[in-house]
Design a protein around this motif. Sequence first.
Motif, mmCIF file in Angstrom:
data_model
loop_
_atom_site.group_PDB
_atom_site.id
_atom_site.type_symbol
_atom_site.label_atom_id
_atom_site.label_comp_id
_atom_site.label_asym_id
_atom_site.label_seq_id
_atom_site.Cartn_x
_atom_site.Cartn_y
_atom_site.Cartn_z
ATOM 1 N N ASN A 80 61.861 29.345 56.176
ATOM 2 C CA ASN A 80 63.123 28.793 56.667
ATOM 3 C C ASN A 80 63.089 27.275 56.727
ATOM 4 O O ASN A 80 64.110 26.634 56.453
ATOM 5 C CB ASN A 80 63.465 29.374 58.043
ATOM 6 N N ARG A 81 61.930 26.712 57.054
ATOM 7 C CA ARG A 81 61.842 25.245 57.050
ATOM 8 C C ARG A 81 62.043 24.701 55.642
ATOM 9 O O ARG A 81 62.710 23.675 55.455
ATOM 10 C CB ARG A 81 60.515 24.789 57.646
ATOM 11 N N VAL A 82 61.481 25.390 54.656
ATOM 12 C CA VAL A 82 61.711 24.968 53.264
ATOM 13 C C VAL A 82 63.206 25.023 52.940
ATOM 14 O O VAL A 82 63.782 24.071 52.421
ATOM 15 C CB VAL A 82 60.934 25.868 52.273
ATOM 16 N N MET A 83 63.837 26.148 53.279
ATOM 17 C CA MET A 83 65.253 26.309 52.913
ATOM 18 C C MET A 83 66.154 25.330 53.675
ATOM 19 O O MET A 83 67.177 24.881 53.154
ATOM 20 C CB MET A 83 65.710 27.756 53.120
ATOM 21 N N THR A 91 74.860 29.490 51.066
ATOM 22 C CA THR A 91 76.060 28.660 51.231
ATOM 23 C C THR A 91 76.320 28.339 52.709
ATOM 24 O O THR A 91 76.800 27.254 53.025
ATOM 25 C CB THR A 91 77.299 29.318 50.592
ATOM 26 N N ASP A 92 75.998 29.271 53.605
ATOM 27 C CA ASP A 92 76.185 28.986 55.035
ATOM 28 C C ASP A 92 75.275 27.841 55.485
ATOM 29 O O ASP A 92 75.688 26.953 56.234
ATOM 30 C CB ASP A 92 75.870 30.230 55.890
ATOM 31 N N MET A 93 74.027 27.878 55.013
ATOM 32 C CA MET A 93 73.082 26.840 55.413
ATOM 33 C C MET A 93 73.475 25.492 54.808
ATOM 34 O O MET A 93 73.417 24.457 55.474
ATOM 35 C CB MET A 93 71.655 27.233 54.996
ATOM 36 N N ILE A 94 73.904 25.502 53.547
ATOM 37 C CA ILE A 94 74.383 24.260 52.913
ATOM 38 C C ILE A 94 75.567 23.696 53.701
ATOM 39 O O ILE A 94 75.635 22.506 53.992
ATOM 40 C CB ILE A 94 74.814 24.513 51.450
ATOM 41 N N THR A 95 76.498 24.585 54.049
ATOM 42 C CA THR A 95 77.723 24.150 54.722
ATOM 43 C C THR A 95 77.415 23.484 56.067
ATOM 44 O O THR A 95 78.057 22.498 56.450
ATOM 45 C CB THR A 95 78.666 25.354 54.932
#
Lengths: 314, 314
Positions: free
Chosen positions: A232-235, A272-276
Amino acid sequence: MYCIGIDVGGTTVKLGLFTEKGELKKKWEIKSRLGENGKVMLEDIASSVRDTLKAENIPEKDITGIGMGVPGPVQPDGFVEVCVNLHWKDKYPAKELSGLLDNIPVKLSNDANVAALGETWQGAAKGYSDVVLLTLGTGIGGGIVINGKIINGRHGLGGEIGHIHVRDSEKEYCNCGGQGCLEQISSATGIAREARRIMEANDTDTSMRKFGNAITAKDVCDCAKAGDDLANRVMETVCRYLGLAISHAALIVDPDVFVIGGGVSKAGTFLTDMITRYYDYYTPISKHRGKVILAKLGNDAGIYGCARLALQEM
Amino acid sequence: MYCIGIDVGGTTVKLGLFTEKGELKKKWEIKSRLGENGKVMLEDIASSVRDTLKAENIPEKDITGIGMGVPGPVQPDGFVEVCVNLHWKDKYPAKELSGLLDNIPVKLSNDANVAALGETWQGAAKGYSDVVLLTLGTGIGGGIVINGKIINGRHGLGGEIGHIHVRDSEKEYCNCGGQGCLEQISSATGIAREARRIMEANDTDTSMRKFGNAITAKDVCDCAKAGDDLANRVMETVCRYLGLAISHAALIVDPDVFVIGGGVSKAGTFLTDMITRYYDYYTPISKHRGKVILAKLGNDAGIYGCARLALQEM
């Protein structure tokens, strides 16, 4: 009347026969034969087009035009200085192909740009006029459509979002010569590298460890979805820089929508949620902005966009 | 036939009467009277236009159209949600002004966008079709012209380059709500703040010290040109972030040219040379890119651009 889209890659050439309304009638592929600075490949394409039209019983005069996408920058006059993957140098590929096909009009653009046009015409961004596409694959391709038309740029650099500088501390070099390009972190290749780096720098237990140095972007996404902390830290890093670059594009061209495609986009709304979240953080100026959505056409985006390009006024 | 450009600001409204070929026939100003959500100001503008046409002996029917620039985002349908400096909220200013002037067509855009169009039509970027303008003043205005037309954006954010995030470590807030916007560092206000900060953090002797907290961007530029070390460090930071943002824009819209205007641009090629050095560093992908040049029209860029806008198809 029909149009033809031709998406030229280093391994295969994808071709599609379309009605002018955007219906895909037939889709096929040929192998990319390199040699003689593209002459061989363009001749292969021309004879494949001719064979298909014959088999489909469509006379050449019923073809409004052909659009072609190539993996490299295209100058406003159609000149291609270099396509590394195709071994092409200093040529006018559209003019050449047109010459091989009884002067059917051929239009040319960059492959990421035509993919953006394809998603705009018949894909995730159908119904919108202004679209930015990011394709997260081996590299990061970017394409921009404004008022329904591709922004190629005055020097062929339009939509080269993968080479936006985002990280000052990066020591490795991108193949563009830069250090800290978005593509170095947020492409499939970049995600795997970030994962290897974080595993090397941490003793923490992580489900990514079992993949070793062969870890892929998909592995990282899967581990992150399953709740692995390091993954998750990478993402978060990957999506932070994507959100930052999308924020830049929102404050420059402000499209209706941002479309995320390529292999990495198979991670779906997790991505897309994380990008947003980061895009929102970097763009507090207004909540009225283009949303981030997933691409729909997959590997066909290119042929759709090429076909659409064939129908447009230049 | 003639057209009229109207550049609306919080203190003055600048007006220009132009021939369709772009010759400025007459230029004048009126004070910006606030009140009744813009009604007063638009009435003042309408009567001033009418008086001038009468004095110039030009009948209204010889006016092809009017273009208007306002200091705030404009939606694609001409809706203005808010112009803080004008005390305007939720209105259609172009429609309203047209109603006050016997339905002469009125077109509307953001003030920085029209300035970009003005420099493209008759200024530093004359002869080019694709132009990005950065106006370095109290804030940073940005405007983008592609194929000779303004990119307003689908939500009015087109060209808002001043709010591109460039500095992660910034603790102060920008008036957009962000932390680390380009405008916080590289506007006239930002340059002065950077100078105050560097003087506070260093005991080093510097010619900037004599200006104290009242130091201006011009003072900093003058000291830097004269060889002052701390002042040069400020300007390197200022130009690094400008070069970075310009690199982003080059990799998104890839214009013919980047035009630098506003008060800070009076520093001349000292400024553009330093910006270019960082722009080159952040954009190694190709040497074929838009050059960074100085604006030419000064405060008249807005009225020129508005007049040009009046002549365009929407």
